[in-house]
Scaffold this active site. Sequence first.
Site, PDB file in Angstrom:
ATOM      1  CG  PHE A   1      -1.887  -1.089   1.355  1.00  0.00           C
ATOM      2  CD1 PHE A   1      -2.268  -1.829   0.244  1.00  0.00           C
ATOM      3  CD2 PHE A   1      -2.475  -1.393   2.582  1.00  0.00           C
ATOM      4  CE1 PHE A   1      -3.189  -2.857   0.346  1.00  0.00           C
ATOM      5  CE2 PHE A   1      -3.411  -2.420   2.696  1.00  0.00           C
ATOM      6  CZ  PHE A   1      -3.764  -3.160   1.582  1.00  0.00           C
TER       7      PHE A   1
ATOM      8  CB  CYS B   1       4.569   1.803  -5.038  1.00  0.00           C
ATOM      9  SG  CYS B   1       5.883   0.604  -4.763  1.00  0.00           S
TER      10      CYS B   1
ATOM     11  CG  ASN C   1       6.947   1.483  -0.653  1.00  0.00           C
ATOM     12  OD1 ASN C   1       7.786   1.866  -1.459  1.00  0.00           O
ATOM     13  ND2 ASN C   1       6.170   0.448  -0.876  1.00  0.00           N
TER      14      ASN C   1
ATOM     15  CB  CYS D   1      33.948  25.011  15.930  1.00  0.00           C
ATOM     16  SG  CYS D   1      35.561  25.632  16.418  1.00  0.00           S
TER      17      CYS D   1
ATOM     18  CB  CYS E   1      31.050  23.822  17.872  1.00  0.00           C
ATOM     19  SG  CYS E   1      30.658  23.202  19.524  1.00  0.00           S
TER      20      CYS E   1
HETATM   21  C1  LIG Z   1      13.970   0.549  -7.769  1.00  0.00           C
HETATM   22  C2  LIG Z   1      13.066   0.215  -6.628  1.00  0.00           C
HETATM   23  C3  LIG Z   1      11.938  -0.554  -6.823  1.00  0.00           C
HETATM   24  C4  LIG Z   1      11.086  -0.849  -5.763  1.00  0.00           C
HETATM   25  N1  LIG Z   1      10.013  -1.646  -5.973  1.00  0.00           N
HETATM   26  C5  LIG Z   1       9.202  -1.976  -4.940  1.00  0.00           C
HETATM   27  C6  LIG Z   1       8.139  -2.872  -5.123  1.00  0.00           C
HETATM   28  O1  LIG Z   1       7.919  -3.418  -6.197  1.00  0.00           O
HETATM   29  N2  LIG Z   1       7.346  -3.142  -4.054  1.00  0.00           N
HETATM   30  C7  LIG Z   1       7.556  -2.584  -2.827  1.00  0.00           C
HETATM   31  O2  LIG Z   1       6.816  -2.865  -1.883  1.00  0.00           O
HETATM   32  N3  LIG Z   1       8.591  -1.741  -2.627  1.00  0.00           N
HETATM   33  C8  LIG Z   1       9.414  -1.437  -3.651  1.00  0.00           C
HETATM   34  N4  LIG Z   1      10.480  -0.611  -3.432  1.00  0.00           N
HETATM   35  C9  LIG Z   1      10.675  -0.004  -2.088  1.00  0.00           C
HETATM   36  C10 LIG Z   1      11.635  -0.814  -1.218  1.00  0.00           C
HETATM   37  O3  LIG Z   1      11.153  -2.108  -0.958  1.00  0.00           O
HETATM   38  C11 LIG Z   1      11.899  -0.108   0.121  1.00  0.00           C
HETATM   39  O4  LIG Z   1      10.684   0.011   0.822  1.00  0.00           O
HETATM   40  C12 LIG Z   1      12.493   1.282  -0.036  1.00  0.00           C
HETATM   41  O5  LIG Z   1      13.372   1.324  -1.121  1.00  0.00           O
HETATM   42  C13 LIG Z   1      13.235   1.735   1.227  1.00  0.00           C
HETATM   43  O6  LIG Z   1      14.302   0.872   1.547  1.00  0.00           O
HETATM   44  P1  LIG Z   1      15.848   1.169   1.127  1.00  0.00           P
HETATM   45  O7  LIG Z   1      16.191   2.532   1.634  1.00  0.00           O
HETATM   46  O8  LIG Z   1      16.633   0.060   1.764  1.00  0.00           O
HETATM   47  O9  LIG Z   1      15.906   1.111  -0.356  1.00  0.00           O
HETATM   48  C14 LIG Z   1      11.367  -0.324  -4.472  1.00  0.00           C
HETATM   49  C15 LIG Z   1      12.503   0.440  -4.275  1.00  0.00           C
HETATM   50  C16 LIG Z   1      13.361   0.700  -5.327  1.00  0.00           C
HETATM   51  C17 LIG Z   1      14.607   1.491  -5.070  1.00  0.00           C
END
Ligand SMILES: Cc1cc2nc3c(=O)[nH]c(=O)nc-3n(C[C@H](O)[C@H](O)[C@H](O)COP(=O)(O)O)c2cc1C
Length: 416
Positions: free
Chosen positions: A133, A135, A200, A348, A384
């Site tokens: 829920f 992206c 996410n 500083c 500082c």
């Molecule tokens: C290129 C890319 C694709 C991703 N695709 C998904 C996905 O398909 N489904 C999902 O739940 N999260 C997706 N994520 C989010 C990651 O699972 C994660 O929640 C987010 O990147 C934060 O973690 P990180 O800082 O370790 O990358 C994606 C992240 C990246 C960078």
Amino acid sequence: MPDLTADLAGIRSPNPFWLASGPPTNSEYQIARAFDAGWGGAVWKTVGEPIVNVSSRYSSLDIGTRRMMGFNNIELITDRTVEDNLREVASIKRRYPDHAVIVSLMVEPKRETWHEFVKMSEDTGADGLELNFGCPHGMSERGMGSSVGQVPEYTKMITSWVKEVARTPVIVKLTPNITDITFAARAAYEGGADAVSLINTINSITGIDLDTFVPRPAVAGKSSHGGYCGPAVKPIALHMVSAIAADEGAPIPISGIGGIERWDDAAEFILLGASNVQVCTAAMHYGFRIVEELRSGLSTWMEEKGFETLDDFRGRSVNAVTDWGNLDLSYKIVASIDWKKCINCKLCYIACEDGAHQSIELVRRRGEMIPSIKQDDCVGCNLCSLVCPVDDCIHMVERDPGRGDTWKSRVSAGKA
Ligand SMILES: Cc1cc2nc3c(=O)[nH]c(=O)nc-3n(C[C@H](O)[C@H](O)[C@H](O)COP(=O)(O)O)c2cc1C
């Protein structure tokens, strides 16, 4: 040796290090390599009706020589078929029965469709489901992803649809693109979720090409806001994890995600209440081998501290986070410069002079003008010590241990 075994809502894994749903978890080939390298679990790249991705997809925020301090993507869920993905999930689970294999799902907001995908996913033998829920791009315009996570009523409704048929634990993955994460966690909890995972990615534009005037990543002369992650987002993720861990309205296990690349990042998430952690960007940046340092570093630290299991320190820092109004106004620290270490860069001095409280003066010492703290004026702000480029050169020294004189106590005594 400490026991690194992790348990998230009944899903056990040999260690707390899972790969988060994303490009590193897009296929059986990758996840087998990751498990062989030592990862404890993996959340499959989100499965749903296959989509078409754009080219290009990624951009980053580089700071000095540090690449990918922040990482941004405009990629959608998996572009492979449901059948291919689920066949490989089943195969991985058969090959690695002791590792955690989770299917991430994102489908249209229809009860029957969710039921169908839940059943198909569980038929693979996977250990659990993660509902995406979160992206923030592409799928949200189609009524999925963060457009669900941003509305507590939808989060609760879809979680409860899933729980009507799910036999394995259901993890709800939350979006950080929201004002107060506890509303989202409560909605997931009320919908029957067994755990939440966060964060996410965060809505972002990482920068603009100053020759073409198009933000990155560019797709035929245009761009779109993307999802931000990597080391830069860790503080935001830690805060959100701690807010949920402290919230009595949603007593629910947490999988911590966001900017984790070293063992100490993981320890911090667990101290703030996470049962395990997930990693995406760091695996994309450095490869699966980073899990060796994650495991050995955490293990060594646990041994030093006398912790035998993750539960021995999970949540230890939750109560150390409090409202500002509970902080002790009479507690006092001041800066102290170790002149033996000072390289006299005067950073500083200028930071305090222009950016803080004019509490550093330049004094003559051995023929040079060098910085010296005006201890009576110093407010103990830390600036500082933060700008000083030399490790351990500026220390903050306690002057008054405090007397419990908080803003809230003053208000109740009528003295605020
Ligand atoms: C290129 C890319 C694709 C991703 N695709 C998904 C996905 O398909 N489904 C999902 O739940 N999260 C997706 N994520 C989010 C990651 O699972 C994660 O929640 C987010 O990147 C934060 O973690 P990180 O800082 O370790 O990358 C994606 C992240 C990246 C960078």
